[in-house]
Design a protein around this motif. Sequence first.
Motif, PDB file in Angstrom:
ATOM      1  N   LEU A 139       0.836  -1.194   0.000  1.00 41.81           N
ATOM      2  CA  LEU A 139       0.000   0.000   0.000  1.00 41.81           C
ATOM      3  C   LEU A 139       0.869   1.241   0.000  1.00 41.81           C
ATOM      4  CD1 LEU A 139      -2.806  -0.910   2.528  1.00 41.81           C
ATOM      5  CD2 LEU A 139      -3.021  -0.668   0.061  1.00 41.81           C
ATOM      6  N   PRO A 140       0.599   2.188  -0.889  1.00 46.12           N
ATOM      7  CA  PRO A 140       1.427   3.390  -0.952  1.00 46.12           C
ATOM      8  C   PRO A 140       1.453   4.134   0.370  1.00 46.12           C
ATOM      9  CG  PRO A 140      -0.027   3.233  -2.858  1.00 46.12           C
ATOM     10  CD  PRO A 140      -0.448   2.165  -1.890  1.00 46.12           C
ATOM     11  N   GLY A 141       2.649   4.461   0.808  1.00 52.76           N
ATOM     12  CA  GLY A 141       2.797   5.360   1.943  1.00 52.76           C
ATOM     13  C   GLY A 141       2.704   4.733   3.312  1.00 52.76           C
ATOM     14  N   ARG A 142       2.404   3.450   3.422  1.00 59.65           N
ATOM     15  CA  ARG A 142       2.288   2.869   4.747  1.00 59.65           C
ATOM     16  C   ARG A 142       2.446   1.353   4.664  1.00 59.65           C
ATOM     17  NH1 ARG A 142      -2.032   4.427   9.452  1.00 59.65           N
ATOM     18  NH2 ARG A 142      -1.596   2.703  10.842  1.00 59.65           N
ATOM     19  N   ALA A 143       2.984   0.767   5.707  1.00 60.88           N
ATOM     20  CA  ALA A 143       3.126  -0.678   5.753  1.00 60.88           C
ATOM     21  C   ALA A 143       1.749  -1.332   5.739  1.00 60.88           C
ATOM     22  CB  ALA A 143       3.899  -1.094   7.000  1.00 60.88           C
ATOM     23  N   ASP A 144       1.681  -2.489   5.105  1.00 56.88           N
ATOM     24  CA  ASP A 144       0.400  -3.190   4.983  1.00 56.88           C
ATOM     25  C   ASP A 144      -0.137  -3.637   6.334  1.00 56.88           C
ATOM     26  OD1 ASP A 144       0.595  -2.940   2.286  1.00 56.88           O
ATOM     27  OD2 ASP A 144       1.262  -4.987   1.912  1.00 56.88           O
ATOM     28  N   ASN A 145      -1.419  -3.429   6.578  1.00 58.32           N
ATOM     29  CA  ASN A 145      -2.177  -4.093   7.632  1.00 58.32           C
ATOM     30  C   ASN A 145      -3.650  -3.914   7.322  1.00 58.32           C
ATOM     31  OD1 ASN A 145      -3.453  -1.958   9.538  1.00 58.32           O
ATOM     32  ND2 ASN A 145      -1.371  -1.211   9.191  1.00 58.32           N
ATOM     33  N   ALA A 146      -4.458  -4.909   7.693  1.00 56.13           N
ATOM     34  CA  ALA A 146      -5.855  -4.931   7.277  1.00 56.13           C
ATOM     35  C   ALA A 146      -6.643  -3.769   7.861  1.00 56.13           C
ATOM     36  CB  ALA A 146      -6.488  -6.263   7.677  1.00 56.13           C
ATOM     37  N   GLN A 147      -6.382  -3.401   9.123  1.00 56.85           N
ATOM     38  CA  GLN A 147      -7.143  -2.315   9.753  1.00 56.85           C
ATOM     39  C   GLN A 147      -6.931  -1.003   9.007  1.00 56.85           C
ATOM     40  OE1 GLN A 147      -9.228  -2.168  12.494  1.00 56.85           O
ATOM     41  NE2 GLN A 147      -9.253  -4.397  12.696  1.00 56.85           N
ATOM     42  N   TYR A 148      -5.711  -0.753   8.557  1.00 56.14           N
ATOM     43  CA  TYR A 148      -5.445   0.454   7.772  1.00 56.14           C
ATOM     44  C   TYR A 148      -6.014   0.318   6.361  1.00 56.14           C
ATOM     45  CZ  TYR A 148      -3.001   3.763   4.806  1.00 56.14           C
ATOM     46  OH  TYR A 148      -2.715   4.720   3.879  1.00 56.14           O
ATOM     47  N   ALA A 149      -5.785  -0.836   5.745  1.00 57.71           N
ATOM     48  CA  ALA A 149      -6.200  -1.026   4.361  1.00 57.71           C
ATOM     49  C   ALA A 149      -7.693  -0.826   4.196  1.00 57.71           C
ATOM     50  CB  ALA A 149      -5.798  -2.414   3.877  1.00 57.71           C
ATOM     51  N   GLN A 150      -8.486  -1.328   5.135  1.00 57.08           N
ATOM     52  CA  GLN A 150      -9.939  -1.363   4.970  1.00 57.08           C
ATOM     53  C   GLN A 150     -10.673  -0.340   5.824  1.00 57.08           C
ATOM     54  OE1 GLN A 150     -11.184  -5.616   5.161  1.00 57.08           O
ATOM     55  NE2 GLN A 150      -9.022  -6.011   4.679  1.00 57.08           N
ATOM     56  N   ALA A 151      -9.988   0.714   6.246  1.00 53.57           N
ATOM     57  CA  ALA A 151     -10.609   1.786   7.024  1.00 53.57           C
ATOM     58  C   ALA A 151     -11.023   2.915   6.091  1.00 53.57           C
ATOM     59  CB  ALA A 151      -9.648   2.301   8.086  1.00 53.57           C
ATOM     60  N   LEU A 152     -12.319   3.229   6.073  1.00 54.75           N
ATOM     61  CA  LEU A 152     -12.815   4.307   5.234  1.00 54.75           C
ATOM     62  C   LEU A 152     -12.496   5.672   5.828  1.00 54.75           C
ATOM     63  CD1 LEU A 152     -14.433   5.367   2.837  1.00 54.75           C
ATOM     64  CD2 LEU A 152     -16.534   4.849   4.086  1.00 54.75           C
TER      65      LEU A 152
END
Length: 401
Positions: free
Chosen positions: A19-32
């Motif tokens: 993910l651009p700009g941040r390390a991958d994690n589901a809580q970040y990836a799928q937070a609107l």
Amino acid sequence: MTTTGHQHPTLSGTARPTLPGRADNAQYAQALATGAVGITLLHIERTALGLHRTASVQEWMTGIAAQPLIATDQASLFLGAPALAFVLHTAAGDSGHHQQTLHALDRVVTDLTARRLDAAHARIDRGEHTTSAEYDLLYGLTGLGGHLLRRDPQSEIVHDVLAYLVRLTQPLPGTDLPGWWVRHDPSGRTSGLFPGGHGNLGLAHGITGPLALLALAKQTGALVDGQTGAMLRILDWLDGLRQTSDAGPWWPQWVDADEHRLGSVLHGGPGRPSWCYGTPGLVRAQQLAAIALGDRRRQRAAEAALRRCIADPTQLARITDPGLCHGAAGLLHTVHRVAQDSEKPERFAEHLPALRSLLHAQAPAQQPGFLNGTAGTALALHATDRGGVPATGWDACLLLS
């Protein structure tokens, strides 16, 4: 994209980047509100406007899809499978793209919503009070219903959500408190300041979220028994809490048990004019309801309240950040949406340059997210350049359209 024990859809066709700009994690990836799916809304809007390459959206979406799908009962419009489904639907538009993935997500979101509806009805059957997270826009069934309404207004699950909201508006047996009354404080905790709980008016966490959804559903022809009565019960409650001042009408963010019992609001005056809790968000919900009910008098009264609000320097001075939730971007965009449905939009147009200047005068957001960050601010400004109308309908997640 998988969840434990279940196969879920993936976006195919490109490699899955970090993910651009941040390390991958589901809580970040799928937070609107604060994460990648919310930021992706800006990429989608800019692509629709011809300001971005299409591949940029695909890069973000495949990065999001690399994470395990959050589909537990804590998922909501602003987190997990429903958030991803909302953003993917926004990206697809009328193009027909991503249909296989969207249909798979439809099943996930429908199953999640059905489970949460079962729990809510069981709670009502037990005669217990609700919680904000059960029914509100950000965490609850109103948010899920908003996305599902956008996907298919005539679906059975949309009707089930509407029927639940009708039931939510009915007082619990043996009490004079409305069915949406919660026993916790506005932060969701038990507090000595709210020994009897509170009734929340806000669009984000209170009863005007369900009001807006019921109204939008009625406008699209999604109807259930008791829907009009439920809207009128909410409107009557809001009417009883409407306050008057030299700056015009206003509503409190919430009322405690004493205020409800006395029928008197003890707050000193209007708060900041925000989307989430302030006059703009409350007016938009009441305007939508008035339009759905064909009540011109109520519509005019709601719109007049917002015009008084945005003409008041004291209230505008309470805006101290640029964001969508409780900042200048949310104020500007909400006023645009109210103006578009107003009988006399020119009465709002004269205030829009000052509201845009108010947004530009705020210190830049320190985060890139949607609800309080730079992505949301940019989305509001792009909409302003188009007369307040987004190219993609991203503001449906705010129940503004």
